[in-house]
Motif scaffolding. Structure first.
Motif, mmCIF file in Angstrom:
data_model
loop_
_atom_site.group_PDB
_atom_site.id
_atom_site.type_symbol
_atom_site.label_atom_id
_atom_site.label_comp_id
_atom_site.label_asym_id
_atom_site.label_seq_id
_atom_site.Cartn_x
_atom_site.Cartn_y
_atom_site.Cartn_z
ATOM 1 N N ASN A 68 0.883 2.824 -0.872
ATOM 2 C CA ASN A 68 0.925 4.107 -1.571
ATOM 3 C C ASN A 68 2.351 4.418 -2.035
ATOM 4 O O ASN A 68 2.569 4.920 -3.155
ATOM 5 N N PHE A 69 3.334 4.108 -1.190
ATOM 6 C CA PHE A 69 4.733 4.308 -1.562
ATOM 7 C C PHE A 69 5.108 3.415 -2.747
ATOM 8 O O PHE A 69 5.820 3.843 -3.667
ATOM 9 N N GLU A 70 4.612 2.177 -2.741
ATOM 10 C CA GLU A 70 4.883 1.267 -3.857
ATOM 11 C C GLU A 70 4.253 1.789 -5.149
ATOM 12 O O GLU A 70 4.832 1.657 -6.233
ATOM 13 N N ILE A 71 3.078 2.394 -5.050
ATOM 14 C CA ILE A 71 2.424 2.978 -6.218
ATOM 15 C C ILE A 71 3.283 4.107 -6.785
ATOM 16 O O ILE A 71 3.486 4.209 -8.005
ATOM 17 N N LEU A 72 3.789 4.964 -5.903
ATOM 18 C CA LEU A 72 4.636 6.077 -6.343
ATOM 19 C C LEU A 72 5.927 5.569 -6.982
ATOM 20 O O LEU A 72 6.404 6.124 -7.980
ATOM 21 N N LYS A 73 6.511 4.502 -6.419
ATOM 22 C CA LYS A 73 7.749 3.945 -6.967
ATOM 23 C C LYS A 73 7.548 3.411 -8.380
ATOM 24 O O LYS A 73 8.447 3.461 -9.207
ATOM 25 N N ARG A 74 6.352 2.879 -8.650
ATOM 26 C CA ARG A 74 6.094 2.251 -9.939
ATOM 27 C C ARG A 74 5.558 3.239 -10.978
ATOM 28 O O ARG A 74 5.267 2.855 -12.104
ATOM 29 N N MET A 75 5.374 4.480 -10.585
ATOM 30 C CA MET A 75 4.834 5.475 -11.514
ATOM 31 C C MET A 75 5.827 5.732 -12.649
ATOM 32 O O MET A 75 7.010 5.958 -12.429
ATOM 33 N N ARG A 76 5.344 5.663 -13.882
ATOM 34 C CA ARG A 76 6.136 5.907 -15.080
ATOM 35 C C ARG A 76 5.338 6.788 -16.028
ATOM 36 O O ARG A 76 4.099 6.834 -15.950
ATOM 37 N N PRO A 77 6.004 7.478 -16.971
ATOM 38 C CA PRO A 77 5.257 8.292 -17.954
ATOM 39 C C PRO A 77 4.218 7.470 -18.719
ATOM 40 O O PRO A 77 3.163 7.984 -19.093
ATOM 41 N N SER A 78 4.514 6.177 -18.904
ATOM 42 C CA SER A 78 3.595 5.329 -19.672
ATOM 43 C C SER A 78 2.548 4.651 -18.805
ATOM 44 O O SER A 78 1.624 4.014 -19.320
ATOM 45 N N SER A 79 2.673 4.761 -17.485
ATOM 46 C CA SER A 79 1.789 3.979 -16.623
ATOM 47 C C SER A 79 1.656 4.610 -15.244
ATOM 48 O O SER A 79 2.639 4.724 -14.510
ATOM 49 N N THR A 80 0.447 5.031 -14.903
ATOM 50 C CA THR A 80 0.146 5.502 -13.555
ATOM 51 C C THR A 80 -1.030 4.714 -13.007
ATOM 52 O O THR A 80 -1.878 4.225 -13.765
ATOM 53 N N PHE A 81 -1.080 4.595 -11.690
ATOM 54 C CA PHE A 81 -2.126 3.797 -11.057
ATOM 55 C C PHE A 81 -3.458 4.530 -11.131
ATOM 56 O O PHE A 81 -3.539 5.723 -10.849
#
Length: 452
Positions: free
Chosen positions: A135-148
């Motif tokens: 879940n932390f890795e998902i939050l780290k990779r969150m971008r305006p152009s890309s969310t999980f």
């Protein structure tokens, strides 16, 4: 000097179809008192795996996860509520609605979800640690152009991804999930390639068409997030390059799309037969890959190889074309190389006008093994028995045709098994007891069966 340890059994398979035969293989293993190894491909890019690959990269893990969970032991003499709860937990899928799915995911990582009932504190906190890590890795990779997108996500797939990212090792992640699921030491689940990278496949049809990506080959998807105006290939690539995810810039758009929604029931015929399958890099160029050393080790010490039921070109062939596999299977010391023939023809073994026969299945396996060795794909028929020695099959409407005399002429024996028709099903399934008997007879044990 021989150690006296019985040689093992290696089963090549995919996920869902072969899961139905796990108890069969378990019984045969118990009779032989040997090691059982499942070889699973890692090229699946459909369903919730597609979103994990898009955001994190890495191998397609869905089939590995489903086999590990299927192997959780059932003990009818003891009430083991924890094992049942763990099986339900790792098989659980989040809702299809995106907002609802994310809400349920948070309930799971916060330990307020009912799925945690009957799971001991020690295992729960270990599992939660891995899920919170991903879940932390998902939050780290969150971008305006890309969310999980959690829609329809498998909790088991998220766990296995989190374990791989945390340890840096796919092999270690499998070991952790195996331990939690209490998979016996005598049974192994081996990814065809031991990797932290994504590997895709392409298929070439007899009419010259090339289909890229396993999901497009096997189960065409409901395309997501398409614009109303068709894009050129250049525009499509540019659009995907504007999204920050795990894919390299310029990666083929078909390998970057979300394939969360697809149907295994509604399959259109391919326009022509599949002739060949190969691995590609992110730009679509063919590459040759080596098999997991653990797979080659299992084959080296095997008494029998079983090609299980499932999708021929996306469940079996991706494992067989890897470097080292063909030579290992060809080994004359492996006496039994048994194909359990599918009970139906699917999208990969059509089109319906020219369905695959048993001989076509055998030829596809032999050609894949030859390609593994770097040999020409046109294998002489008399070489087929180097890769398949026995064909176990059903009979009835819709089953692949079996020319027993032609196969016998190539040194391949056929074993006919009586099946059963499930309630509301239009096709015949293998009967477990009948299939166990057929395999035991083939491998030199049990009463004499009915042979073709």
């Amino acid at each position: 000097m021989s150690s006296g340890k019985p040689k093992g059994i290696v089963v090549f398979s995919g996920g869902s179809a072969a899961n139905n035969l796990v108890d069969v293989f378990k019984t045969v293993r118990e009779d032989k008192k040997c090691q059982l190894s499942y070889v699973i491909p890692i090229s699946d890019n459909g369903g919730s795996s597609s979103e994990l690959i898009r955001v994190f990269g890495g191998p397609g893990i869905g089939d590995v996860r489903s086999r590990l969970v299927r192997l959780i032991p059932d003990d009818p003499d003891h009430d083991d509520s924890e094992k049942a709860a763990i099986k339900i937990f790792f098989n659980h899928r989040l809702p299809k609605n995106r907002a609802t799915a994310r809400q349920e995911w948070m309930q799971i990582v916060e330990a307020s979800h009912s799925l945690w009932t009957n799971i001991s504190t020690a295992k729960k906190e270990l599992m939660r640690a891995i899920l919170n890590s991903v879940n932390f890795e998902i939050l780290k990779r969150m971008r305006p152009s890309s969310t999980f997108d959690f829609s329809g996500a498998s909790i088991g797939n998220l766990f296995l991804t989190g374990a791989r990212l945390f340890t840096g090792s796919f092999e270690s992640a499998i070991y952790l999930l195996s331990s939690i699921c209490s998979v016996p030491n005598h049974t192994s689940v081996l990814p065809a390639i031991n990797t932290n990278f994504t590997h895709h496949i392409s298929a070439g049809l007899s009419n010259g068409t090339i289909i890229t990506g396993q999901n497009s080959i096997s189960h065409p998807s409901e395309t997501t997030a398409l614009d109303s105006t068709p894009l050129t290939a250049h525009e499509d690539t540019e659009r995907h390059d504007a999204i920050e995810d795990a894919n390299l810039p310029g990666t083929l758009p078909t390998l970057r799309k979300q394939y969360i929604n697809f149907s295994k029931a509604d399959e259109d015929d391919l326009p022509a037969r599949i002739e060949r399958l190969w691995y590609i890099n992110p730009y679509g160029q063919e590459i040759r890959l080596a098999a997991n050393p653990a797979v080659l080790s299992a084959l080296t010490s095997a008494q029998a190889i079983i090609y299980s039921i499932g999708s021929l070109y996306t469940s079996l062939i991706p494992s067989l074309i890897l470097k080292g596999v063909g030579h290992a299977i060809e080994n004359a010391a492996i006496r039994y190389k048994i194909l359990i023939l599918n009970s139906t023809i699917d999208r990969e073994t059509g089109p319906s006008a020219t369905p695959f026969s048993a001989l076509d299945f055998v030829a596809a396996i032999a050609k894949a093994c030859a390609e593994s060795k770097g040999s020409p794909a046109d294998v002489h028929k008399l070489e087929y028995s180097s890769y398949v020695t026995h064909v176990v099959h059903l009979t009835g409407p819709g089953t692949p045709a079996v020319d027993r005399e032609a196969l016998r002429g190539l040194g391949i024996e056929t074993i006919k098994v009586y099946g059963r028709r499930g309630e509301g099903e239009g096709f015949v399934r293998y009967d477990e007891k009948g299939l166990v008997q057929a395999l035991e007879v083939t491998m030199g044990r049990g009463i004499r069966g009915r042979r073709g």
